[in-house]
Design an enzyme around this catalytic site. Structure first.
Site, PDB file in Angstrom:
ATOM      1  N   ASP A   1       0.556  -1.341   0.423  1.00  0.00           N
ATOM      2  CA  ASP A   1       0.379   0.039  -0.011  1.00  0.00           C
ATOM      3  C   ASP A   1       0.922   1.090   0.120  1.00  0.00           C
ATOM      4  O   ASP A   1       1.847   0.951   0.423  1.00  0.00           O
ATOM      5  CB  ASP A   1      -0.954  -0.109   1.016  1.00  0.00           C
ATOM      6  CG  ASP A   1      -1.645   1.371   1.412  1.00  0.00           C
ATOM      7  OD1 ASP A   1      -2.389   1.401   0.616  1.00  0.00           O
ATOM      8  OD2 ASP A   1      -1.586   2.506   2.077  1.00  0.00           O
ATOM      9  N   ALA A   2       0.313   2.511  -0.420  1.00  0.00           N
ATOM     10  CA  ALA A   2       1.220   3.845  -1.249  1.00  0.00           C
ATOM     11  C   ALA A   2       1.102   4.064   0.838  1.00  0.00           C
ATOM     12  O   ALA A   2       1.887   4.660   1.466  1.00  0.00           O
ATOM     13  CB  ALA A   2       0.632   4.235  -2.367  1.00  0.00           C
TER      14      ALA A   2
END
Length: 228
Positions: free
Chosen positions: A9-10
């Protein structure tokens, strides 16, 4: 089956989502905002996530940039700062330049040294993600940056996680998925990924049908989890 692909995930996982508000609070002339920035940062992130879930459930998809602006507008109004247009614009500009957590570059380089695929899988729109990756200087250690815009629905919809197996032509159990969001790690577990929840804040486990296999305080030990 051995892990071949590590996907992250960012926002909140690789990139510090509080960095925009924290940096703005330290700028000259923002003494008033400095009193409120932790609350604004927390509210901004919470509403940003809530709006993705509501839009996914109702089928009212929009890109993550609009959701990010909507969340900030709510957060600023909640702290009595809704009329400060200049502050709003500054915070939005800083969101395109979020810093990575300190351990991120070395961790990603270690994964590539092991011969693993690396990628981002994010709710973020492609242009936002490109800005964050370039700002953090980690583009050379990522094989791809995957966005939910390719399927038109936010996580944790299964079709989002499926982007990974299609892109890397791999089985679900070949993927180590890493997120700072407990619900995201849970959703990926339900999809069939091996998962790690980066629980930097020491929060309780979400009460969901699935739980991540690993719970970490930061990303430092991610290469050790791959078995490569």
């Amino acid at each position: 089956m051995a892990i071949t692909t590590c996907v992250f995930d960012a926002y909140g996982t690789l990139f510090d989502v509080a960095a925009a508000a924290r940096e703005a609070a330290g700028e000259p002339g923002r003494e008033q905002f400095a009193k409120h920035w932790p609350t604004v940062a927390n509210d901004w992130r919470l509403k940003q996530l809530q709006y993705t879930w509501l839009r996914a459930i109702t089928g009212a998809h929009t890109d993550f940039w609009e959701v990010t602006q909507n969340g900030l507008d709510w957060a600023l109004e909640n702290s009595g700062l809704g009329g400060d247009a200049e502050l709003r614009e500054r915070l939005l500009a800083l969101y395109w330049e979020l810093s990575a957590y300190p351990e991120v570059p070395a961790m990603l380089h270690a994964l590539k040294a092991k011969g693993l695929n690396t990628a981002i899988l994010s709710n973020g729109s492609p242009d936002m993600l490109d800005g964050a990756v370039q700002s953090a200087g980690v583009g050379d250690v990522l094989d791809d940056v995957l966005s939910v815009e390719d399927v038109g629905i936010f996580k944790p919809a299964d079709v989002v996680y499926e982007l990974v197996t299609k892109r890397f032509n791999c089985a679900r159990d070949e993927v180590l998925f890493v997120s700072s969001n407990g619900w995201d790690a849970a959703g990926a577990t339900g999809y069939g990924f091996t998962t790690a929840w980066v629980n930097r804040a020491g929060e309780p486990m979400d009460r969901l049908p699935w739980t991540p296999q690993h719970v970490l305080s930061d990303l430092t030990t991610i290469p050790d989890l791959t078995g490569a």
